[in-house]
Write a protein that holds these residues in place. Structure first.
Motif, PDB file in Angstrom:
ATOM      1  N   VAL A 169       0.831  -1.194   0.000  1.00 20.92           N
ATOM      2  CA  VAL A 169       0.000   0.000   0.000  1.00 20.92           C
ATOM      3  C   VAL A 169       0.872   1.253   0.000  1.00 20.92           C
ATOM      4  O   VAL A 169       1.977   1.247   0.540  1.00 20.92           O
ATOM      5  N   LYS A 205      -0.862   1.469  -9.488  1.00 21.68           N
ATOM      6  CA  LYS A 205      -1.673   0.451 -10.166  1.00 21.68           C
ATOM      7  C   LYS A 205      -0.803  -0.462 -11.015  1.00 21.68           C
ATOM      8  O   LYS A 205      -0.976  -1.686 -11.011  1.00 21.68           O
ATOM      9  N   SER A 239       0.947  -3.014  -8.828  1.00 22.54           N
ATOM     10  CA  SER A 239       0.084  -3.772  -7.904  1.00 22.54           C
ATOM     11  C   SER A 239       0.213  -3.306  -6.459  1.00 22.54           C
ATOM     12  O   SER A 239       0.233  -4.112  -5.530  1.00 22.54           O
ATOM     13  N   HIS A 280      -1.657  -1.048  -3.680  1.00 30.24           N
ATOM     14  CA  HIS A 280      -2.942  -0.427  -3.377  1.00 30.24           C
ATOM     15  C   HIS A 280      -2.727   1.006  -2.897  1.00 30.24           C
ATOM     16  O   HIS A 280      -1.748   1.311  -2.223  1.00 30.24           O
ATOM     17  N   THR A 329      -9.376   3.217  -5.063  1.00 25.58           N
ATOM     18  CA  THR A 329      -8.583   3.433  -3.849  1.00 25.58           C
ATOM     19  C   THR A 329      -9.435   3.238  -2.608  1.00 25.58           C
ATOM     20  O   THR A 329     -10.657   3.253  -2.666  1.00 25.58           O
ATOM     21  N   SER A 330      -8.771   3.047  -1.469  1.00 23.39           N
ATOM     22  CA  SER A 330      -9.464   3.181  -0.192  1.00 23.39           C
ATOM     23  C   SER A 330      -9.414   4.666   0.129  1.00 23.39           C
ATOM     24  O   SER A 330      -8.496   5.358  -0.280  1.00 23.39           O
TER      25      SER A 330
END
Length: 173
Positions: free
Chosen positions: A45, A64, A67, A69, A115-116
Motif C-alpha cells: 500500500v 496500479k 500492484s 494499493h 482506492t481506499s
C-alpha cells in the motif's frame, strides 16, 4: 534517511509473521522507484493525498502498474489547507444531481478510482454520512466532471515535515 535499512527492518517484520503487509506514505515517484529497486518484499500500500483537486494521476498510475494499493487521505480537501472541496461548485452540482452530500460524492469518487478513502471528521453526523457510499455509483459523466476539475493543488504540502532542501539523494526543494 536510510531507506534500505528501514525497509529491510520492515521486511523482517513480515518474515517473522509479526505483520502481514508493509507499505509507505507520502512517497514521490523517485522514492518509489528507488524502493522498488531494492525491495525483496514489495509494498502492498501507498498512502498519499488524493481528491479531485489533487488527483495525483501519475502516482496513482504508478501504483496500479506495480500492484500497490492506494489509500487516499484528505479526500474532502481541507478548509485549513485552503482547498475546501465540500464547497467546490462542481462537487456541489454533482451532489445535488445524485441526491448525496458533497462529502459522500468526494468519498465515492476516490472509491471509483480504485482506492481506499479515509475521510477525517469530528462531526458524528458527517462520519455516519460518509460511510453511506457503498450502495451507489457516480454516473460516468459526473465522475469525469470531478476528474476534470482544473485547479490542481495539494491541501497538505507537509513542507515543514517532509521537504528536504538540504543535500542528499531525495532533495525536494
Amino acid at each position: 534517511m536510510d531507506m534500505e535499512g528501514v525497509w529491510r527492518e520492515m521486511e523482517k517484520l513480515v518474515k517473522e509473521n509479526l505483520v502481514r503487509d508493509i507499505g509507505v506514505c507520502n512517497f514521490s515517484l523517485k522514492k518509489m522507484n528507488k524502493l522498488l529497486g531494492l525491495a525483496e518484499i514489495m509494498p502492498s500500500v501507498c498512502q498519499f493525498e488524493m481528491h479531485p483537486g489533487w488527483r495525483n494521476d501519475k502516482m496513482l498510475e504508478f501504483c496500479k502498474n506495480n500492484s500497490i494499493h492506494v489509500t487516499a487521505y484528505s479526500p474532502l480537501g481541507s478548509s485549513e489547507g485552503g482547498r475546501d472541496l465540500i464547497h467546490d461548485e462542481t462537487v456541489e452540482r454533482v451532489a445535488k444531481k445524485v441526491n448525496k452530500s458533497p462529502g459522500q460524492v468526494l468519498v465515492r469518487w476516490g472509491m471509483q478510482r480504485g482506492t481506499s478513502v479515509i475521510p477525517k471528521s469530528s462531526n458524528p453526523e458527517r462520519i455516519k454520512e460518509n460511510i453511506k457510499v457503498f450502495d451507489w455509483q457516480l454516473p460516468d459523466d459526473d465522475f469525469q466532471a470531478l476528474c476534470n476539475i482544473p485547479q490542481q493543488k495539494r491541501v497538505l504540502d507537509g513542507e515543514e515535515l517532509f521537504v528536504n532542501k538540504n543535500q542528499g539523494p531525495f532533495t525536494s526543494g
